[in-house]
Design a protein around this motif. Structure first.
Motif, PDB file in Angstrom:
ATOM      1  N   THR A 175     -29.221  -3.817 -18.300  1.00 45.95           N
ATOM      2  CA  THR A 175     -30.273  -3.142 -19.075  1.00 45.95           C
ATOM      3  C   THR A 175     -31.263  -4.172 -19.625  1.00 45.95           C
ATOM      4  O   THR A 175     -32.482  -3.987 -19.545  1.00 45.95           O
ATOM      5  N   VAL A 176     -30.730  -5.262 -20.163  1.00 48.24           N
ATOM      6  CA  VAL A 176     -31.615  -6.305 -20.711  1.00 48.24           C
ATOM      7  C   VAL A 176     -32.458  -6.909 -19.584  1.00 48.24           C
ATOM      8  O   VAL A 176     -33.649  -7.163 -19.744  1.00 48.24           O
ATOM      9  N   MET A 177     -31.816  -7.081 -18.411  1.00 56.32           N
ATOM     10  CA  MET A 177     -32.565  -7.605 -17.261  1.00 56.32           C
ATOM     11  C   MET A 177     -33.741  -6.679 -16.916  1.00 56.32           C
ATOM     12  O   MET A 177     -34.869  -7.133 -16.702  1.00 56.32           O
ATOM     13  N   LEU A 178     -33.482  -5.355 -16.906  1.00 57.25           N
ATOM     14  CA  LEU A 178     -34.556  -4.408 -16.561  1.00 57.25           C
ATOM     15  C   LEU A 178     -35.665  -4.428 -17.616  1.00 57.25           C
ATOM     16  O   LEU A 178     -36.850  -4.301 -17.288  1.00 57.25           O
ATOM     17  N   VAL A 230     -43.068   0.533 -11.792  1.00 59.53           N
ATOM     18  CA  VAL A 230     -41.777   1.243 -11.785  1.00 59.53           C
ATOM     19  C   VAL A 230     -40.763   0.435 -10.972  1.00 59.53           C
ATOM     20  O   VAL A 230     -41.006   0.107  -9.814  1.00 59.53           O
ATOM     21  N   ILE A 231     -39.649   0.124 -11.600  1.00 64.75           N
ATOM     22  CA  ILE A 231     -38.554  -0.572 -10.919  1.00 64.75           C
ATOM     23  C   ILE A 231     -37.424   0.427 -10.726  1.00 64.75           C
ATOM     24  O   ILE A 231     -37.023   1.107 -11.685  1.00 64.75           O
ATOM     25  N   MET A 232     -36.951   0.564  -9.495  1.00 62.41           N
ATOM     26  CA  MET A 232     -35.825   1.469  -9.242  1.00 62.41           C
ATOM     27  C   MET A 232     -34.717   0.706  -8.542  1.00 62.41           C
ATOM     28  O   MET A 232     -34.974   0.022  -7.554  1.00 62.41           O
ATOM     29  N   THR A 233     -33.511   0.828  -9.043  1.00 62.65           N
ATOM     30  CA  THR A 233     -32.359   0.238  -8.350  1.00 62.65           C
ATOM     31  C   THR A 233     -31.333   1.337  -8.106  1.00 62.65           C
ATOM     32  O   THR A 233     -31.400   2.409  -8.712  1.00 62.65           O
ATOM     33  N   ARG A 236     -42.206  -8.555 -17.992  1.00 65.15           N
ATOM     34  CA  ARG A 236     -42.813  -9.704 -17.323  1.00 65.15           C
ATOM     35  C   ARG A 236     -43.390  -9.342 -15.953  1.00 65.15           C
ATOM     36  O   ARG A 236     -43.759 -10.209 -15.175  1.00 65.15           O
ATOM     37  N   LYS A 237     -43.493  -8.014 -15.686  1.00 63.61           N
ATOM     38  CA  LYS A 237     -44.126  -7.496 -14.455  1.00 63.61           C
ATOM     39  C   LYS A 237     -43.543  -8.149 -13.198  1.00 63.61           C
ATOM     40  O   LYS A 237     -44.259  -8.591 -12.292  1.00 63.61           O
ATOM     41  N   TYR A 238     -42.242  -8.210 -13.178  1.00 59.59           N
ATOM     42  CA  TYR A 238     -41.532  -8.924 -12.125  1.00 59.59           C
ATOM     43  C   TYR A 238     -41.783  -8.318 -10.740  1.00 59.59           C
ATOM     44  O   TYR A 238     -41.919  -9.042  -9.753  1.00 59.59           O
ATOM     45  N   LYS A 239     -41.866  -6.990 -10.681  1.00 59.43           N
ATOM     46  CA  LYS A 239     -42.053  -6.359  -9.362  1.00 59.43           C
ATOM     47  C   LYS A 239     -43.383  -6.813  -8.736  1.00 59.43           C
ATOM     48  O   LYS A 239     -43.422  -7.216  -7.576  1.00 59.43           O
ATOM     49  N   GLN A 240     -44.458  -6.765  -9.544  1.00 57.93           N
ATOM     50  CA  GLN A 240     -45.758  -7.190  -9.013  1.00 57.93           C
ATOM     51  C   GLN A 240     -45.742  -8.672  -8.668  1.00 57.93           C
ATOM     52  O   GLN A 240     -46.288  -9.088  -7.642  1.00 57.93           O
ATOM     53  N   VAL A 293     -25.709  -3.213 -25.660  1.00 62.38           N
ATOM     54  CA  VAL A 293     -27.132  -3.525 -25.438  1.00 62.38           C
ATOM     55  C   VAL A 293     -27.726  -4.051 -26.750  1.00 62.38           C
ATOM     56  O   VAL A 293     -28.442  -5.062 -26.765  1.00 62.38           O
ATOM     57  N   ILE A 294     -27.402  -3.386 -27.850  1.00 59.74           N
ATOM     58  CA  ILE A 294     -27.917  -3.823 -29.158  1.00 59.74           C
ATOM     59  C   ILE A 294     -27.423  -5.239 -29.469  1.00 59.74           C
ATOM     60  O   ILE A 294     -28.196  -6.101 -29.894  1.00 59.74           O
ATOM     61  N   GLN A 295     -26.124  -5.483 -29.200  1.00 56.71           N
ATOM     62  CA  GLN A 295     -25.602  -6.835 -29.457  1.00 56.71           C
ATOM     63  C   GLN A 295     -26.324  -7.867 -28.589  1.00 56.71           C
ATOM     64  O   GLN A 295     -26.713  -8.925 -29.074  1.00 56.71           O
ATOM     65  N   ASN A 296     -26.522  -7.533 -27.306  1.00 56.39           N
ATOM     66  CA  ASN A 296     -27.244  -8.464 -26.418  1.00 56.39           C
ATOM     67  C   ASN A 296     -28.658  -8.726 -26.914  1.00 56.39           C
ATOM     68  O   ASN A 296     -29.153  -9.837 -26.840  1.00 56.39           O
TER      69      ASN A 296
END
Ligand code: NAD
Length: 329
Positions: A108-111, A288-291, A117-121, A158-161
């Motif tokens: 989740t943090v990665m997404l 939009v990132i989809m996995t 950071r607009k990683y897909k583009q 997720v909150i802890q991360n």
């Protein structure tokens, strides 16, 4: 005891074999989902184990009962693929799996970071030797407010991360989780929607959460909101979400799940026409990132899911109960 395990993958088999030895039981591992066609293979067994693509509806439950199956375990945390009411009515006892929430929480943090950071583009461009910066300016976590909806096992992790990033953290749940109360501001959902730059969903799919992201709730959110869904596709009204992307209401969206993903995700469908227009359409947006429902998929989680799935069945038989039993609400 004999267990028939459906939807087994190669990477699960060593753990099944280990558990067979440990508990002195027989486990028949089948790669396919359970269906009316193959349900005959459960005759002579006491229990079955499944993953999330086996739809255990009333008809299958009745056939299972006729075959002498008393226990069903799903090696998944989610259990919306099982008709619990019918199972309870028939006296078939059902358990789900537990595994440490770290894998999904890390993902989740990665997404969130990939979206900011607009990683897909950036990846698309780098793959065609376009190294320009225009349009790729990102945002920093410490300047943003993140809302977590659902603070159970995964939401709390997720909150802890996230607590190290310096973001303001908001949360909504129908019951507060004391583990994270000191790290977040619990508030009503409407207020969270009004204040969060990023919203991440970690609630199960229930009648109360079905399509909770819709035209009305999107209107309560900030313009350019970033939405993350590592929970279930059905939490979102896809058509309303598409409208909100096109109108720039949604600034970025990352989803590890999708409505009607069964039969598509976790399959090699390269040579097929996939008749899911929403999936094809939404995938093409640059923001939009989809996995393919892989947030859970780590070495540690796979082992625990199999262990949990088999041991809850052993507990049902040996002790008459398991802490993982699930009942209709
Ligand atoms: P959990 O049961 O520990 O937590 C769910 C939380 O949601 C609970 O705190 C509950 O009180 C809260 N909740 C329930 N209904 C609500 C509502 N209407 N409004 C607000 N809060 C509500 O579950 P978990 O282990 O944290 O998992 C959450 C979900 O994540 C699962 O149900 C599953 O659908 C999904 N999941 C996805 C993956 C993946 O690989 N993408 C893996 C595991 C789980």
């Amino acid at each position: 005891m004999k267990i028939v395990a459906f939807e087994t993958r190669e990477d699960e088999r060593p753990t099944f074999r280990k558990l067979e030895q440990k508990h002195q039981i027989e486990i028949v591992c089948l790669p396919e989902e359970i269906s009316k066609q193959n349900i005959g293979l459960t005759k002579g067994a006491t229990a079955i184990s499944i993953l999330g693509h086996s739809q255990i509806n009333a008809e299958l439950l009745n056939l299972l009962k006729e075959n002498g199956i008393d226990f069903v375990s799903t090696r998944t945390v989610g259990y919306n693929h099982i008709d619990l009411e019918e199972a309870n009515k028939l006296g078939i006892r059902v358990a789900n799996a537990y595994y440490d929430p770290h894998g999904v929480a890390d993902y989740t943090v990665m997404l969130i970071l990939m979206s900011l950071r607009k990683y897909k583009q950036a990846m698309w461009r780098a793959n065609v030797n376009d190294y320009s910066l225009k349009g790729l300016k990102g945002r920093e976590m410490r300047n943003l407010t993140i809302g977590v909806v659902g603070t159970g096992n995964i939401g709390a992790q997720v909150i802890q991360n996230l607590s190290g990033f310096g973001s303001r953290l908001l949360a909504f749940d129908t019951r507060k989780n004391p583990k994270v109360e000191s790290l977040v501001e619990y508030m009503p959902l409407e207020q969270l929607y009004a204040e969060a730059d990023i919203i991440s969903y970690h609630v199960p799919l229930l009648a109360s959460t079905h399509r909770m992201v819709n035209r009305e709730t999107l209107a309560q959110m900030k313009d350019g909101v970033v939405l993350i869904n590592c929970s279930r596709g059905e939490l979102m009204n896809v058509s309303d979400v598409i409208d909100a992307i096109e109108s720039h209401k949604i600034g970025a969206l990352a989803m590890d799940v999708f409505e009607n993903e069964t039969g598509i995700y976790h399959q090699d469908r390269r040579t097929d026409i996939i008749s899911n227009r929403d999936m094809a359409y939404i995938r093409q947006f640059p923001n939009v990132i989809m996995t393919q429902h892989i947030a859970f998929y780590t070495d540690a989680a796979v082992e625990t899911m199999v262990e949990c799935g088999v041991e809850s069945l052993c507990d049902f038989v040996a002790k008459g109960e398991t802490s993982r039993e699930i009942l209709a609400r």
